[in-house]
Every structure is written in structure tokens, then in C-alpha cells.
Scaffold this active site. Structure first.
Site, PDB file in Angstrom:
ATOM      1  N   GLU A 490    -118.208  57.600  38.356  1.00  0.00           N
ATOM      2  CA  GLU A 490    -118.764  56.659  39.345  1.00  0.00           C
ATOM      3  C   GLU A 490    -119.749  57.312  40.315  1.00  0.00           C
ATOM      4  O   GLU A 490    -119.851  56.913  41.478  1.00  0.00           O
ATOM      5  CB  GLU A 490    -117.637  55.962  40.118  1.00  0.00           C
ATOM      6  N   TRP A 567    -112.534  42.488  50.355  1.00  0.00           N
ATOM      7  CA  TRP A 567    -113.262  43.592  50.975  1.00  0.00           C
ATOM      8  C   TRP A 567    -114.715  43.234  51.278  1.00  0.00           C
ATOM      9  O   TRP A 567    -115.538  44.113  51.528  1.00  0.00           O
ATOM     10  CB  TRP A 567    -113.179  44.829  50.103  1.00  0.00           C
ATOM     11  N   HIS A 700    -105.290  61.350  49.634  1.00  0.00           N
ATOM     12  CA  HIS A 700    -105.845  61.138  50.967  1.00  0.00           C
ATOM     13  C   HIS A 700    -105.738  62.377  51.842  1.00  0.00           C
ATOM     14  O   HIS A 700    -106.241  62.405  52.959  1.00  0.00           O
ATOM     15  CB  HIS A 700    -105.134  59.961  51.656  1.00  0.00           C
ATOM     16  N   CYS A 732    -104.828  57.569  43.769  1.00  0.00           N
ATOM     17  CA  CYS A 732    -106.018  56.782  44.083  1.00  0.00           C
ATOM     18  C   CYS A 732    -107.231  57.538  43.554  1.00  0.00           C
ATOM     19  O   CYS A 732    -107.105  58.608  42.957  1.00  0.00           O
ATOM     20  CB  CYS A 732    -106.111  56.542  45.594  1.00  0.00           C
TER      21      CYS A 732
END
Length: 765
Positions: A490, A567, A700, A732
Site C-alpha cells: 500500500e 471514517w 501501535h 493491525c
């Protein structure tokens, strides 16, 4: 003379040009000294107060500013620091504060989850780590600072005790009252000290009052606020609610406080109905949340004025405070810098500063009569009408399609067991297959190259060559690490929603429309202002190229319809179900295009599914049905050997497990590393028959997990999950992480997976 006051509930922290974010990241990187950092943050905060003063706000919130998160601020104010961090009592050091939020090499950060049904994330307080004590009266500090440096008589903002405990972890539900009562003397002391300092108004936020509560919880509110009133009888408390209508209206408005704050935007008319049917106490002020604090559309001042007039028929004007429906934390700072926006759209927008102006205008109208604001009302009406009449809001083909949804299949052809067999033959994956969630690190070089291209300083072909080089580099890295299922990384994407919005009709983007998501992480939500439709393939080139470089399967990566909706700043003239179905039909064409181009794994991420859950339980079913239908509308037109993945952020899995089952995704991955045990417990109580990956390490936090830690998470999951259905992945995407830590962490994960396979084979023998 009657005086109507204006108020604000909270102001965006990040700054007009994200000064706050930049200072934080410089401090974390070690390029900004602590003293300089503190001074810069103080300057940013004071400038926010001055702005509100300049706009004419009467009751300016103080203490809403934060260096990371206001819930974390409340926790450290009470000395709630786990012993996994270095802390010896007293005021919590700045370094420890950030360690709780971000973790350290040897200590996992505190859990993070969504703030009610918004896209803001808060740090979950841990109440079992220490006996709460008041180590710093934070609201008093901010009050004194505003008064001393700006001559502002501020309104301290405090997260209320019931909501604070309700949002925390580390206690049994049966002990809820007892735990809340532990904090009441501490809150009483805060209020007493504020009272001694001469504070007039205090805003105590209790948004939990807008959720579904039991009679016992309502009774607890009565006891808590009676105690606080007796402790500080001369201070004026506004009990502030937002995000929905007030539960148990008649009981709550009788509480011993001097004001009640109600949301008249997101309440679906319920607060006004309760006001009309049950009246309002003569000894209280009503803080009327009349301007939308969560969306970016210009208010129809004529309609808002009519609502205020209806309120004033029940509550005298001198007892009405005009304000936004919630903190303006959830919207960008100002529209004025958006010079490239279409004029029709720009005129219909209102960000934080413009919303303050709307509050002041409506205050004037209520004070002096609507004739005093005729020009402003006329201007807002014209701007809104002009946008509503725009061709982009009236795409007949899209609207007719939505009216004929029954023509589109929203169910996979075969049940999961049959699909699983087809996919097993196609992919030949090992036991406990390893993969990632989608994104790889976006370095400063990647971001700089993209910006250079956007400025026109790189040709499309030069940019394409660069992106392909990044994809190839990371395909090679994934081969070296030993992952089983690859992603392209990405690198061409700024944000998982923005990227798709830029390629679909009906979306618009701002240049400076940033809002805080968590910590220094800011996002720039797209604006859904028109009818959404597919224009051309969006992910084919990068995904097909990545697949051409490896024999391992490469997942196509899409953001799901409900997440794109949740979002984004969505248009307010159309139902959310209609908008999400427009998005789903557009994404459906992209899924079909991937399949046609030889991609047989597609991940349709829905990390925001849970956060959109209404605050009222009676509305959950309708919302979840809408979300499930939109997901299946997106993913159901493919063949059995197409493996559909999805990803979700962790949040009270039990609340949505039936909906997750109904999605019928072949593989679901769930963010769990900061609360792994709680989610595993959920699987002990519920069954899930499709394949699943529970995040085995936390992305995170800027740390490489230990092998023992990842192994423990895998083993714990395998106690309740079938190994044949279990995938191993981070919790994530890895976009925000560094290259070295990402590679090192994934190597640990793959090693842990290999060891787990060996143990399973040994046990089988």
C-alpha cells in the site's frame, strides 16, 4: 436584561497546521528538548483559548487540551500507573505518561479503543494497578493558567466519575458501584479546590448517560452527584451529555447540579420531545447543543433558530446556554484555508472555528430576536440549497440502482465449508498460515515521493516506477521473512479511506481538514458530498504486479463500505444506509475486477464496524443489519475459490459476534494484542466457525515483541480455536512503524508460528 450565554465543549488539539502533532513527534524522536516541548505546547494551547475568546464565546473550556488523550489525563491525575512502568508516586512524569500510551521495549502499552461511536481512540484506564489518589488537580492548573496569562475566566472540563469508571478495565462488573465510590472523594476534592479558587462553572462530562443504563446505574448517579454537591455547594456544575439523547431524562434532570447539557443534533429529536413532555427544572440552566460537533456541514441557521425558539418556550432565555452538540475535537480547525475547494461545496462547510461563529450567531438571535441575524440565516439557507441542487447530488443512475437493490446478490453461492475446500486446494497453505494486515512502513522517502508527484514534479510514469520498486522490495522481504500470504504494501496510499475516496465519484478532499485519531496520528477524512459510484479500477495495477513477483498468494486490499462511511464526513441529506449501499456497489465492481485479473484473495477491511454501533441498544440490530448487508453486497458476487478476508479493530467482541458471523468472511483478523485475554475469553463463550486471526503482537507500540510473548498469545488462542482455522498475524497494519522494527517483529512472529506448528505435530503424534 436577559443574557443568553454561548459556550464551547472542547477545541481541536492539533492546531491549524498540525503544530501539536509535529511538536509531539519531534519530542518522541529526541529532536525537541523537554523544556522547549512544554513551552511549545503551552503556546499552542493558549492560542486555542485566545481564538475562542476572539470569536466571542462566553464560557471557554479549559483543561480539554491534552498531550495525548483526555482519558489518559484523568487516569494519571489519579496516579493510576501500572507497575510495569517506572513510577514512584506523586505527579506522573511526562516520560511515564507517554510510556503508558505508547509502550516501551519491556512494557506493553495500555489498551486503546474507540471513544463511544467516534473514530477517536482513548487509552483505557487500568483500575487494578493502584489505589486511586489525587496526585495533581489538573483542571485547577489549566484554570489558573488561562486566568493568569489570558485573563480568561475559563470553564474547567472534567471527565465525570461514572463515565470514567465505565470506560475503564480491571474490576468486576458486580463491583462497579464500589469502584465509582472510590473516586467520589477525589472528585469532591477537585471541585472543592476549584470552588476555593473562585471558579464559577465546571463542565463534568458524563456521555455514558446517552447510552442504555440500568436503574441501578441511574441511582448511582443520584448518590454520586448528591455527594459532590454537598462537598462543593457553591460551584456551578454542568452535567454534560452528548452523542445521543439522554437516558432516563426525568431522573437525570433532577440531579443536584446547576446545569444539564443536552445534544439536540444527534438525539433523533428525543431530547426535545422529553423537554416538551416533561418540562425542565426551574433551578437549572439548559446547555443546548445545537451546532453539530461531529460533522462538517454548515448549519441551517433558520432551522436551528426555530429549535432554540421551541426550547425557549419551555426554558427561559436567561437559563439557556447555546453550544455545539459535543467537543469540536472531532472536526478540522477551519475552512478558510481550503482555497482549492469548489465554491459551492466550501460555502456549505463549517469546521471548528466556523462552528464557534454559528454558536455566537445563534446566541445573538436568541438574545435579540431572529431579525438580528436575518442576513446570516439567509446566507446559510442559500449555501445549503445550492449544494443540494448540484448535479453531483442528483445522479439519477445511482439513485435508481439503490432503489433496485434486490437485483444484486448479497450472499455467497456456497456455504463456508464448501468454499474452504475449494480454497484449500487452490492455495495449499500450511497449518497456522502467517500474513500481515495490509500496509508496510511508509517511510519519509515514500511520503516525500508521493508529495513530489502530487505537486507535478514527478511524472505519472516516474511515480509508477518508484511504487513498483517499493512493492518489489517488500515482496522480497516477505519471501525472506517466510510469510505464507503476501500483501503489496500500500505504498501508493495515503490513508485507507482517502485513497478510495479519491478514486470514487461523490467524494471531495480537503488540504487541511485533519482530525486526531489517536495520539499524534491525524487523519484527513474524505467528504461524501454527492452520489457515490465506481469510475475505474482502483487497485488492479499494484496488486497484479505484486502477484507477478511471487508464487505465494497476494491479497488484494480494499477498505470496506461501513468503514469508508464511518471514517468520512458523510452528507446529511441522505440516509446512512443509502450512502453505504452506494459505496458497497462501487466496491463490488473492484472485487470483481480483482477476480477477473487473477487475484483470488481479497481483504475487505471493516475496522470501524463496531465504532458505528449506536449508543442505544435498541438501535443496534438495525445498524448491524445495514453493515452486514453492505459487506455482503460488496463481496458476494465471486466464485467459491475467492477467499474473502476482513479485518476489525478490537472492541467488545461479544456485542457484535452475531454480526461478524453473518458477514460470512472466509477469514477475519481482529486487533487483540493489548487485550488478548479478554478476547480469547469471548471465544470461550461464543463459537466462530470460519477462519480467524487474532493479532499476536501490538503494532501501535514502537517495540519488537519477545518470542515468548508472541508464543504465549498463540498458545492461549489455540486453547479455544481450531488450529485448522487459525491464522497468525500482527494486530493491525504496519504503515506507521519503522522498517527495522517491522522486519524484526515479523521474523519473531513467523518463528513463533513455526514453533507452534511443531508443537501441534508432536502433540498429534
Amino acid at each position: 436584561m436577559t443574557t443568553v450565554k454561548s459556550s464551547n465543549l472542547g477545541y481541536p488539539r492539533i492546531g491549524e497546521n498540525r503544530e501539536w502533532k509535529k511538536a509531539l513527534e519531534q519530542f518522541w524522536a529526541g529532536t525537541l528538548e523537554k523544556e522547549v516541548f512544554s513551552k511549545r505546547m503551552e503556546e499552542i494551547y493558549l492560542s486555542h483559548l485566545q481564538k475562542q475568546k476572539d470569536e466571542g464565546i462566553d464560557l471557554i473550556p479549559v483543561g480539554d487540551f491534552s498531550l495525548y488523550d483526555h482519558v489518559l489525563d484523568t487516569a494519571v491525575m489519579f496516579g493510576l500507573v501500572s507497575n510495569r512502568f517506572e513510577y514512584s508516586g506523586g505527579k506522573v512524569p511526562l516520560e511515564t505518561y507517554f510510556e503508558i500510551a505508547r509502550g516501551t521495549k519491556g512494557a506493553v502499552a495500555a489498551e486503546m479503543t474507540k471513544w463511544f461511536n467516534t473514530n477517536y481512540h482513548y487509552i483505557v484506564p487500568e483500575l487494578d494497578v493502584a489505589v486511586p489518589t489525587l496526585v495533581e488537580n489538573r483542571p485547577l492548573h489549566f484554570y489558573k493558567e488561562a486566568k493568569r496569562k489570558l485573563n480568561i475566566e475559563g470553564k474547567p472540563v472534567i471527565l465525570g466519575p461514572v463515565t470514567f469508571v465505565k470506560l475503564s478495565k480491571g474490576y468486576k462488573k458486580s463491583e462497579f458501584r464500589k469502584v465509582v465510590e472510590q473516586f467520589v472523594p477525589l472528585y469532591a476534592r477537585i471541585l472543592c479546590e476549584l470552588q476555593t479558587e473562585g471558579v464559577e462553572w465546571v463542565q463534568v462530562d458524563e456521555p455514558i448517560l446517552s447510552t442504555t443504563l440500568s436503574k441501578e446505574e441511574v441511582a448511582l448517579f443520584t448518590d454520586v452527584y448528591q455527594t459532590l454537591h454537598e462537598a462543593a455547594p457553591d460551584i456551578k456544575v454542568i452535567l454534560q451529555t452528548y452523542f445521543d439523547s439522554l437516558e432516563h431524562y426525568e431522573d437525570i434532570v433532577k440531579l443536584p447540579v446547576q446545569g444539564i447539557g443536552l445534544d439536540f443534533v444527534h438525539d433523533r429529536g428525543q431530547n426535545l420531545t422529553a423537554l416538551k413532555s416533561s418540562g425542565f427544572p426551574q433551578d437549572k440552566v439548559l446547555a443546548a447543543g445545537i451546532i453539530d460537533g461531529r460533522n462538517i456541514w454548515r448549519a441551517n441557521l433558520e432551522e436551528k433558530s426555530l429549535t432554540l425558539t421551541a426550547i425557549a418556550e419551555i426554558v427561559s432565555k436567561d437559563r439557556i446556554i447555546v453550544q455545539p452538540s459535543s467537543s469540536l475535537l472531532h472536526v478540522p480547525v477551519t475552512v478558510k484555508n481550503e482555497e482549492k475547494l469548489d465554491g459551492t461545496l466550501k460555502d456549505a462547510l463549517s469546521f471548528a472555528n466556523e462552528k464557534l461563529q454559528e454558536v455566537v450567531t445563534l446566541t445573538k438571535g436568541l438574545q435579540d430576536g431572529v431579525k438580528a441575524i436575518e442576513e446570516e440565516m439567509k446566507s446559510s439557507t442559500i449555501a445549503i440549497q445550492k449544494l443540494n441542487q448540484s448535479p453531483l447530488r442528483n445522479n439519477i443512475q445511482v439513485q435508481e440502482t439503490i432503489q433496485n437493490l434486490a437485483e444484486y446478490k448479497a450472499k455467497r453461492e456456497s456455504p463456508y465449508e464448501i468454499r474452504k475446500g475449494s480454497q484449500g486446494k487452490a492455495f495449499q497453505l500450511p497449518l497456522l498460515p502467517t500474513t500481515t494486515i495490509g500496509s508496510f512502513p511508509q517511510t519519509s522517502e515514500v511520503r516525500k515521493t508521493r508529495l513530489t508527484w502530487r505537486k507535478g514534479e514527478l511524472t505519472d510514469e516516474q511515480y509508477r516506477v518508484y511504487i513498483k520498486a517499493e512493492i518489489k522490495k517488500w515482496i522480497n522481504i516477505q519471501e525472506e521473512i517466510g510469510l505464507d500470504v503476501f500483501v503489496h504494501g500500500e505504498f501508493e496510499r495515503t490513508d485507507m479511506v482517502e485513497y478510495f475516496g479519491e478514486k470514487l465519484a461523490g467524494f471531495q478532499f480537503t488540504k487541511f481538514g485533519w482530525v486526531q485519531s489517536y495520539g499524534s496520528r491525524c487523519v484527513k477524512p474524505p467528504i461524501i458530498f454527492g452520489d457515490v459510484s465506481f469510475k475505474k479500477p482502483m487497485t488492479i495495477e499494484e496488486t497484479v504486479y505484486a502477484q507477478s513477483l511471487t508464487d505465494k498468494p497476494v491479497k488484494g486490499m480494499l477498505t470496506g463500505p461501513i468503514t469508508i462511511l464511518n471514517w468520512s464526513f458523510a452528507r446529511d441529506d441522505l440516509s446512512r444506509s443509502a450512502i453505504v449501499n452506494q459505496i458497497a456497489l462501487a466496491l463490488r465492481k473492484e472485487v470483481e475486477a480483482l477476480e477477473e485479473n487473477g487475484i483470488h484473495m481479497v481483504q475487505v477491511d471493516e475496522p470501524a464496524l463496531r465504532e458505528g454501533l449506536p449508543l442505544k441498544r435498541e438501535q443496534w440490530s438495525s445498524y448491524l443489519n445495514t453493515a452486514v448487508y453492505a459487506f455482503k453486497l460488496t463481496t458476494s458476487s465471486v466464485q467459491d475459490d475467492m477467499q474473502i478476508h476482513t479485518h476489525m479493530c478490537y472492541s467488545d467482541f461479544e456485542d457484535i459476534i452475531d454480526a461478524i458471523k453473518a458477514l460470512d468472511a472466509d477469514v477475519i483478523s481482529i486487533e487483540t494484542s493489548r487485550s488478548h485475554g479478554e478476547l480469547i475469553h469471548a471465544f470461550e463463550q461464543n463459537t466462530y466457525d470460519n477462519s480467524i486471526g487474532l493479532g499476536v503482537y501490538d503494532i501501535h507500540s514502537p517495540r519488537v515483541p519477545e518470542l515468548e510473548e508472541v508464543t504465549r498469545n498463540i498458545d492461549r488462542a489455540l486453547q479455544v480455536l481450531d488450529p485448522k482455522l487459525f491464522w497468525i498475524n500482527p494486530d493491525c497494519g504496519l504503515k506507521t512503524r519503522g522498517i527495522e522494527e517491522t522486519i524484526a517483529s515479523l521474523k519473531v512472529m513467523v518463528e513463533a508460528a513455526e514453533l507452534a506448528r511443531e508443537r501441534l505435530l508432536v502433540n498429534k503424534e
